[in-house]
Design a protein around this motif. Structure first.
Motif, PDB file in Angstrom:
ATOM      1  N   VAL A  51      -2.719  -3.749  -4.210  1.00 38.60           N
ATOM      2  CA  VAL A  51      -2.754  -4.096  -2.787  1.00 38.60           C
ATOM      3  C   VAL A  51      -3.652  -5.311  -2.585  1.00 38.60           C
ATOM      4  O   VAL A  51      -3.320  -6.221  -1.817  1.00 38.60           O
ATOM      5  N   LEU A  52      -4.774  -5.365  -3.290  1.00 38.40           N
ATOM      6  CA  LEU A  52      -5.655  -6.538  -3.189  1.00 38.40           C
ATOM      7  C   LEU A  52      -4.962  -7.787  -3.715  1.00 38.40           C
ATOM      8  O   LEU A  52      -5.187  -8.888  -3.207  1.00 38.40           O
ATOM      9  N   LEU A  68      -5.866  -0.792   2.807  1.00 33.20           N
ATOM     10  CA  LEU A  68      -6.786  -0.852   1.669  1.00 33.20           C
ATOM     11  C   LEU A  68      -7.558   0.457   1.523  1.00 33.20           C
ATOM     12  O   LEU A  68      -7.714   0.981   0.417  1.00 33.20           O
ATOM     13  N   LEU A  73      -5.359   0.214  -5.556  1.00 30.13           N
ATOM     14  CA  LEU A  73      -6.185  -0.771  -4.856  1.00 30.13           C
ATOM     15  C   LEU A  73      -6.004  -2.168  -5.436  1.00 30.13           C
ATOM     16  O   LEU A  73      -5.859  -3.138  -4.690  1.00 30.13           O
ATOM     17  N   GLU A 111      -7.099  -3.071   6.950  1.00 31.62           N
ATOM     18  CA  GLU A 111      -8.199  -2.218   6.485  1.00 31.62           C
ATOM     19  C   GLU A 111      -7.695  -0.812   6.135  1.00 31.62           C
ATOM     20  O   GLU A 111      -8.057  -0.254   5.098  1.00 31.62           O
ATOM     21  N   TRP A 130     -13.898 -11.316  -4.771  1.00 29.45           N
ATOM     22  CA  TRP A 130     -13.607  -9.898  -4.998  1.00 29.45           C
ATOM     23  C   TRP A 130     -14.417  -9.355  -6.169  1.00 29.45           C
ATOM     24  O   TRP A 130     -14.929  -8.237  -6.120  1.00 29.45           O
ATOM     25  N   ALA A 132       0.819  -1.208   0.000  1.00 33.33           N
ATOM     26  CA  ALA A 132       0.000   0.000   0.000  1.00 33.33           C
ATOM     27  C   ALA A 132       0.855   1.262   0.000  1.00 33.33           C
ATOM     28  O   ALA A 132       0.447   2.296  -0.531  1.00 33.33           O
ATOM     29  N   VAL A 158     -13.554  -7.927   3.435  1.00 34.27           N
ATOM     30  CA  VAL A 158     -12.322  -8.723   3.573  1.00 34.27           C
ATOM     31  C   VAL A 158     -12.640 -10.041   4.274  1.00 34.27           C
ATOM     32  O   VAL A 158     -12.163 -11.103   3.872  1.00 34.27           O
TER      33      VAL A 158
END
Length: 197
Positions: free
Chosen positions: A94-95, A138, A91, A135, A182, A84, A159
């Protein structure tokens, strides 16, 4: 009668702090492997055996299961935070890192799922802080108006939902299910891989 060592025979050198650091590193590496397989209830005896040390050494470094699991999960969370914080972070990227950790570690799944899906009284003591860090990592990359940013707490629940969906006997099956979850939540995921900073 015990034999006294002869002057020519030497006892192995006591490495002191170096041995302690090596033992701790071996314990964390072994705990990562065992927790990846068994989850949050990984047997401590198996961790000590895999590290090649006695259980007394394990307890010298980690007073209980919570301390062992926290040390293992800290590295998972740190990698998500590093992804991150990267210059080109978004996003999806990072995901991708988060999803890689979910497909690799039953303990990481258990921690994120327990925090988002259960009441606070059922949550392991380390879960709120570690899950909160995931959290925040994200949230910093959620675009304005993204559906996961609409209501406070939705991101943690999302998540947890993905963590709950990550099942299957092979890594490929777990990754497939995570990506499908997702997608259903309207989140694009970048390459599924560990952070390499």
């Amino acid at each position: 009668m015990t034999q006294q060592p002869r002057p020519a025979e030497r006892r192995p050198a006591n490495d002191g702090p170096r041995a302690a650091a090596r033992n701790r590193a071996a314990l964390v590496a072994a705990a990562r492997e065992i927790c990846a397989e068994y989850g949050l209830d990984a047997p401590l005896s198996a961790i000590a055996r895999r590290a090649g040390v006695g259980q007394g050494v394990l307890y010298r470094h980690f007073p209980d299961r919570t301390a062992v699991v926290s040390a293992v999960l800290e590295e998972n969370v740190r990698q998500v935070e590093q992804a991150a914080a990267a210059e080109d972070a978004d996003l999806a990227g990072v995901l991708g890192v988060l999803t890689w950790h979910l497909t690799e570690s039953a303990a990481f799944i258990g921690m994120l799922h327990s925090y988002g899906a259960r009441s606070r009284s059922d949550t392991p003591s380390y879960a709120p802080a570690l899950s909160g860090r995931v959290e925040r990592a994200l949230r910093g990359h959620l675009p304005d108006g993204h559906r996961l940013a609409a209501v406070r707490g939705d991101l943690a629940i999302a998540v947890a939902m993905v963590a709950g969906a990550v099942t299957g006997p092979t890594r490929e099956q777990r990754e497939h299910r995570a990506l499908a979850a997702w997608r259903l939540l309207g989140a694009e995921v970048g390459p599924v891989r560990p952070f390499e900073g």
